[in-house]
Motif scaffolding. Structure first.
Motif, PDB file in Angstrom:
ATOM      1  N   THR A  39      39.799 -19.645 -75.138  1.00 22.72           N
ATOM      2  CA  THR A  39      38.376 -19.890 -75.363  1.00 22.72           C
ATOM      3  C   THR A  39      38.119 -19.478 -76.818  1.00 22.72           C
ATOM      4  OG1 THR A  39      37.252 -17.776 -74.955  1.00 22.72           O
ATOM      5  CG2 THR A  39      37.969 -19.018 -73.000  1.00 22.72           C
ATOM      6  N   GLU A  40      36.913 -19.682 -77.317  1.00 23.08           N
ATOM      7  CA  GLU A  40      36.643 -19.311 -78.710  1.00 23.08           C
ATOM      8  C   GLU A  40      36.637 -17.791 -78.892  1.00 23.08           C
ATOM      9  OE1 GLU A  40      34.618 -20.296 -76.537  1.00 23.08           O
ATOM     10  OE2 GLU A  40      32.560 -19.597 -76.812  1.00 23.08           O
ATOM     11  N   THR A  41      36.414 -17.034 -77.798  1.00 23.36           N
ATOM     12  CA  THR A  41      36.352 -15.570 -77.939  1.00 23.36           C
ATOM     13  C   THR A  41      37.736 -14.955 -77.818  1.00 23.36           C
ATOM     14  OG1 THR A  41      35.910 -15.366 -75.569  1.00 23.36           O
ATOM     15  CG2 THR A  41      33.997 -15.406 -77.050  1.00 23.36           C
ATOM     16  N   VAL A  42      38.317 -15.012 -76.609  1.00 24.45           N
ATOM     17  CA  VAL A  42      39.673 -14.518 -76.327  1.00 24.45           C
ATOM     18  C   VAL A  42      40.255 -15.467 -75.273  1.00 24.45           C
ATOM     19  CG1 VAL A  42      39.029 -12.097 -76.759  1.00 24.45           C
ATOM     20  CG2 VAL A  42      38.905 -12.986 -74.427  1.00 24.45           C
ATOM     21  N   TYR A  43      41.547 -15.338 -74.984  1.00 22.89           N
ATOM     22  CA  TYR A  43      42.123 -16.150 -73.904  1.00 22.89           C
ATOM     23  C   TYR A  43      41.587 -15.657 -72.557  1.00 22.89           C
ATOM     24  CZ  TYR A  43      45.459 -19.141 -76.342  1.00 22.89           C
ATOM     25  OH  TYR A  43      46.023 -20.138 -77.110  1.00 22.89           O
ATOM     26  N   GLY A  44      41.374 -16.607 -71.632  1.00 27.11           N
ATOM     27  CA  GLY A  44      40.882 -16.261 -70.301  1.00 27.11           C
ATOM     28  C   GLY A  44      41.923 -16.585 -69.242  1.00 27.11           C
ATOM     29  N   LEU A  45      41.822 -15.892 -68.096  1.00 27.58           N
ATOM     30  CA  LEU A  45      42.701 -16.220 -66.960  1.00 27.58           C
ATOM     31  C   LEU A  45      41.827 -16.856 -65.884  1.00 27.58           C
ATOM     32  CD1 LEU A  45      45.294 -16.236 -65.369  1.00 27.58           C
ATOM     33  CD2 LEU A  45      44.809 -13.898 -64.632  1.00 27.58           C
ATOM     34  N   GLY A  46      41.990 -18.175 -65.681  1.00 28.28           N
ATOM     35  CA  GLY A  46      41.068 -18.915 -64.841  1.00 28.28           C
ATOM     36  C   GLY A  46      41.549 -19.154 -63.421  1.00 28.28           C
ATOM     37  N   ALA A  47      40.563 -19.173 -62.508  1.00 24.99           N
ATOM     38  CA  ALA A  47      40.793 -19.608 -61.126  1.00 24.99           C
ATOM     39  C   ALA A  47      39.531 -20.338 -60.673  1.00 24.99           C
ATOM     40  CB  ALA A  47      41.052 -18.408 -60.215  1.00 24.99           C
ATOM     41  N   ASN A  48      39.691 -21.207 -59.679  1.00 25.88           N
ATOM     42  CA  ASN A  48      38.543 -21.885 -59.068  1.00 25.88           C
ATOM     43  C   ASN A  48      37.596 -20.828 -58.495  1.00 25.88           C
ATOM     44  OD1 ASN A  48      36.777 -23.181 -57.349  1.00 25.88           O
ATOM     45  ND2 ASN A  48      38.335 -24.532 -56.451  1.00 25.88           N
ATOM     46  N   ALA A  49      36.373 -20.739 -59.045  1.00 30.63           N
ATOM     47  CA  ALA A  49      35.452 -19.663 -58.666  1.00 30.63           C
ATOM     48  C   ALA A  49      34.988 -19.781 -57.215  1.00 30.63           C
ATOM     49  CB  ALA A  49      34.238 -19.658 -59.599  1.00 30.63           C
ATOM     50  N   LEU A  50      35.156 -20.964 -56.620  1.00 29.94           N
ATOM     51  CA  LEU A  50      34.684 -21.146 -55.246  1.00 29.94           C
ATOM     52  C   LEU A  50      35.796 -20.893 -54.234  1.00 29.94           C
ATOM     53  CD1 LEU A  50      32.577 -24.369 -55.884  1.00 29.94           C
ATOM     54  CD2 LEU A  50      31.892 -21.956 -56.054  1.00 29.94           C
ATOM     55  N   ASP A  51      36.970 -20.529 -54.713  1.00 27.86           N
ATOM     56  CA  ASP A  51      38.136 -20.322 -53.868  1.00 27.86           C
ATOM     57  C   ASP A  51      38.495 -18.824 -53.874  1.00 27.86           C
ATOM     58  OD1 ASP A  51      40.751 -20.051 -52.915  1.00 27.86           O
ATOM     59  OD2 ASP A  51      41.423 -21.955 -53.761  1.00 27.86           O
ATOM     60  N   GLU A  52      38.063 -18.130 -52.807  1.00 28.40           N
ATOM     61  CA  GLU A  52      38.213 -16.670 -52.793  1.00 28.40           C
ATOM     62  C   GLU A  52      39.648 -16.206 -52.949  1.00 28.40           C
ATOM     63  OE1 GLU A  52      36.093 -13.841 -50.215  1.00 28.40           O
ATOM     64  OE2 GLU A  52      34.835 -15.590 -49.715  1.00 28.40           O
ATOM     65  N   VAL A 181      42.320 -17.988 -81.201  1.00 24.82           N
ATOM     66  CA  VAL A 181      40.892 -17.998 -80.866  1.00 24.82           C
ATOM     67  C   VAL A 181      40.074 -17.950 -82.168  1.00 24.82           C
ATOM     68  CG1 VAL A 181      41.328 -16.853 -78.674  1.00 24.82           C
ATOM     69  CG2 VAL A 181      40.784 -15.485 -80.702  1.00 24.82           C
ATOM     70  N   HIS A 182      38.741 -18.077 -82.066  1.00 26.36           N
ATOM     71  CA  HIS A 182      37.916 -18.114 -83.277  1.00 26.36           C
ATOM     72  C   HIS A 182      37.138 -16.822 -83.508  1.00 26.36           C
ATOM     73  CE1 HIS A 182      37.754 -22.496 -81.689  1.00 26.36           C
ATOM     74  NE2 HIS A 182      38.891 -22.261 -82.315  1.00 26.36           N
ATOM     75  N   VAL A 183      36.783 -16.119 -82.427  1.00 25.65           N
ATOM     76  CA  VAL A 183      35.961 -14.909 -82.576  1.00 25.65           C
ATOM     77  C   VAL A 183      36.835 -13.650 -82.527  1.00 25.65           C
ATOM     78  CG1 VAL A 183      34.039 -13.563 -81.629  1.00 25.65           C
ATOM     79  CG2 VAL A 183      33.962 -16.060 -81.518  1.00 25.65           C
ATOM     80  N   GLY A 184      37.722 -13.553 -81.551  1.00 26.54           N
ATOM     81  CA  GLY A 184      38.659 -12.425 -81.505  1.00 26.54           C
ATOM     82  C   GLY A 184      38.236 -11.297 -80.594  1.00 26.54           C
ATOM     83  N   LEU A 185      36.973 -11.227 -80.212  1.00 22.25           N
ATOM     84  CA  LEU A 185      36.575 -10.319 -79.136  1.00 22.25           C
ATOM     85  C   LEU A 185      35.605 -11.037 -78.204  1.00 22.25           C
ATOM     86  CD1 LEU A 185      33.815  -9.367 -80.586  1.00 22.25           C
ATOM     87  CD2 LEU A 185      35.213  -7.527 -81.481  1.00 22.25           C
ATOM     88  N   GLU A 186      35.336 -10.413 -77.059  1.00 19.23           N
ATOM     89  CA  GLU A 186      34.705 -11.137 -75.954  1.00 19.23           C
ATOM     90  C   GLU A 186      33.229 -11.457 -76.204  1.00 19.23           C
ATOM     91  OE1 GLU A 186      36.048  -8.217 -75.932  1.00 19.23           O
ATOM     92  OE2 GLU A 186      37.790  -8.165 -74.608  1.00 19.23           O
ATOM     93  N   SER A 187      32.696 -12.299 -75.311  1.00 19.52           N
ATOM     94  CA  SER A 187      31.317 -12.746 -75.425  1.00 19.52           C
ATOM     95  C   SER A 187      30.331 -11.587 -75.269  1.00 19.52           C
ATOM     96  CB  SER A 187      31.038 -13.788 -74.333  1.00 19.52           C
ATOM     97  OG  SER A 187      31.196 -13.212 -73.053  1.00 19.52           O
ATOM     98  N   THR A 188      29.137 -11.809 -75.798  1.00 18.23           N
ATOM     99  CA  THR A 188      28.010 -10.909 -75.561  1.00 18.23           C
ATOM    100  C   THR A 188      27.555 -11.115 -74.120  1.00 18.23           C
ATOM    101  OG1 THR A 188      27.333 -11.204 -77.850  1.00 18.23           O
ATOM    102  CG2 THR A 188      25.655 -10.347 -76.324  1.00 18.23           C
ATOM    103  N   VAL A 189      27.413 -10.013 -73.356  1.00 16.45           N
ATOM    104  CA  VAL A 189      26.897 -10.140 -71.984  1.00 16.45           C
ATOM    105  C   VAL A 189      25.433  -9.687 -71.996  1.00 16.45           C
ATOM    106  CG1 VAL A 189      27.116  -9.412 -69.579  1.00 16.45           C
ATOM    107  CG2 VAL A 189      29.181  -9.735 -70.963  1.00 16.45           C
TER     108      VAL A 189
END
Ligand code: TXA
Ligand code: MG
Length: 359
Positions: A39-52, A181-189
Motif C-alpha cells: 500500500t502507499e503507507t506500508v505493506y499489508g497482510l490481507g484476508a477476506n474481511a467477511l471470512d472469519e 511504499v511511498h509514505v513509510g509509516l502507517e495511516s492516520t487513524v
C-alpha cells in the motif's frame, strides 16, 4: 505452507500479464487465502474481511494479540456503505478529500463485520489505500479486505516486499512484490464516532491537514509524550503494545539540537569503548558532526526540513540494524510537527519510551 512471491509492476497494471497475476492473487484472497500486498503507507497482510477463518489466519501468521482490531480496506467509496451502521456527514467530507490515501476512519460498525475484525468493539476502522496495486487487488477480489501491516507482531512495519518475506515466508499464501511504499509509516487513524474527532494514531495525513478541513481535531493522549498506563484501556488497542521494536536497546535523545549531538557522541563513545556494536540515527543536517566516531555506524534518516523523508526511512533502518546485529541505537529526536508527529510516535515506541531529555 509454500509462499508464492509474485512481482507486479505498479506502473503497468493495464498490461495483460500484470493484470492476470493480480487477478490470480485476488482469487486466492477472495477464497480465504492470505495475500500480502503493497500500500502507499506500508505493506499489508490481507484476508477476506467477511471470512472469519481467513481473518483468524492473519492473527496466527503475525502472532498478533486477538484484542487488537483490524483495518478493513476498500477500493471505492461505495464499498463503505455496508460496513458501517451510518455514515456521519464528516466521513463524507474526509473521504472526499483524503481517500484514496493514508487516512483510516473509525465508525460504528454494521452487522456484516465479524467480531474477530473489531475485537469486540462496536466500531470498525476503514481505509481506501491509494497504491494502484492495493486498489486493483481489492477491486478484483470483490470483497472488503482486512489488512494489518505485514510484519510479525512487534517488529517494524515492512516498507518493501523483502521485509515481508523476512517475517512471513512460509506463513502466507502469496506475497506481492510491488516495489517500495511511498509514505513509510502507517495511516492516520481518526475516530469520528463522536465530535470532535480524535486522532488515535498519527500517520501520513497530518493534524494540520485534518484541522483545515473539519476544524478542531483532538490528538489522543500519550501519542508522543509517554507510554500508555497499563491500567488504562487504550482507544486504539494496537497502540498499547511494544511495537516497531528493533533488537537493539534504542534511546531517543531530545532537546536543543547541539545538546542532542553532544550527548549522542558522548554515549556512543562510551558504548563503543565497552565493545558494544552501536549505531546512530542522525539527520542530513547533523550527520557531519559524527565523522570522528569511527567505531559506530552512523546513518541519516533524512532531512529535518522534510520529515516525509525520515518517515520513509525509519522502519527500513531499524530492520537494517537488526540484520547487522547492532546492540545499541542512539536516535536524534525531530520536531513533532506535520508528519514529524507520526515519526516521533513510532520512534518513541520503537525505543520503548527510553528517552533522554537534554532540555
Ligand atoms: O497504513 C495502514 O494503516 C496499514 C496498511 C496495511 O493499510 N495497516 C495497519 O494496520 O497499520 P495495523 O493493524 O498494523 O494497525 C491498525 C491500527 C491498530 O492500532 C488498531 O488498534 C487500530 O488501528 N484499530 C483498528 N480498528 C480499530 C477500531 N475499531 N477502533 C480503534 N482502533 C482501531
Ligand atoms: Mg501494525
Amino acid at each position: 505452507m509454500k509462499t508464492e512471491i509474485i512481482r507486479i509492476n505498479p506502473d503497468n497494471l493495464t498490461d495483460k500479464a500484470e493484470a492476470d497475476k493480480l487477478s490470480y492473487a485476488a482469487d486466492i484472497l477472495k477464497n480465504g487465502g492470505l495475500v500480502a500486498f503493497p500500500t502507499e503507507t506500508v505493506y499489508g497482510l490481507g484476508a477476506n474481511a467477511l471470512d472469519e477463518k481467513a481473518v483468524k489466519g492473519i492473527y496466527s501468521a503475525k502472532g498478533r494479540p486477538s484484542d487488537n482490531p483490524l483495518i478493513v480496506h476498500i477500493s471505492d467509496r461505495n464499498g463503505l456503505d455496508r460496513l458501517v451502521s451510518e455514515i456521519p456527514p464528516i466521513a463524507e467530507e474526509l473521504a472526499k478529500t483524503f481517500w484514496p490515501g493514508p487516512l483510516t476512519l473509525v465508525m460504528n460498525k454494521s452487522e456484516l463485520i465479524p467480531q474477530i475484525i473489531s475485537a469486540g468493539l462496536n466500531t470498525v476502522a476503514v481505509r481506501m489505500p491509494s497504491h494502484p496495486v492495493a486498489r486493483e487487488l481489492i477491486r478484483m477480489s470483490g470483497v472488503p479486505v482486512a489488512a494489518p501491516s505485514a510484519n510479525s507482531s512487534g517488529k517494524p512495519s515492512p516498507t518493501c516486499a523483502g521485509h515481508v518475506v523476512e517475517d512471513l515466508s512460509g506463513k502466507v499464501d502469496v506475497i506481492i512484490d510491488g516495489g517500495n511504499v511511498h509514505v513509510g509509516l502507517e495511516s492516520t487513524v481518526l475516530d469520528i464516532t463522536h465530535l470532535p474527532p480524535v486522532i488515535l494514531r498519527p500517520g501520513g495525513v497530518t493534524p494540520a491537514q485534518l484541522t483545515a478541513l473539519v476544524g478542531y481535531v483532538e490528538i489522543g493522549r500519550s501519542l508522543v509524550e509517554d507510554g500508555f498506563d497499563s491500567a488504562e484501556v487504550p482507544m486504539a488497542p494496537g497502540m498499547k503494545y511494544r511495537h516497531y521494536a528493533p533488537k537493539a536497546i534504542m534511546t531517543v535523545v531530545t532537546g536543543p539540537l547541539e545538546s542532542i549531538v553532544h550527548e549522542i557522541c558522548r554515549r556512543s563513545a562510551e558504548y563503543s569503548l565497552s565493545g558494544a556494536k552501536t549505531a546512530i540515527l542522525a539527520t542530513d543536517e547533523t550527520i557531519g558532526c559524527y565523522v570522528n566516531l569511527t567505531d559506530c555506524e552512523t546513518v541519516s534518516m533524512g532531512s529535518r526540513g522534510n520529515p516525509e523523508t525520515i518517515a520513509l526511512s525509519l522502519f527500513k533502518l531499524l530492520r537494517h540494524f537488526d540484520r547487522r546485529g547492532v546492540q545499541y541505537i542512539l536516535a536524534e529526536a525531530i520536531d513533532a510537527d506535520g508528519v514529524g508527529l507520526a515519526v516521533m510516535n513510532r520512534m518513541l515506541k520503537a525505543a520503548g519510551y527510553n528517552i533522554i531529555n537534554m532540555e
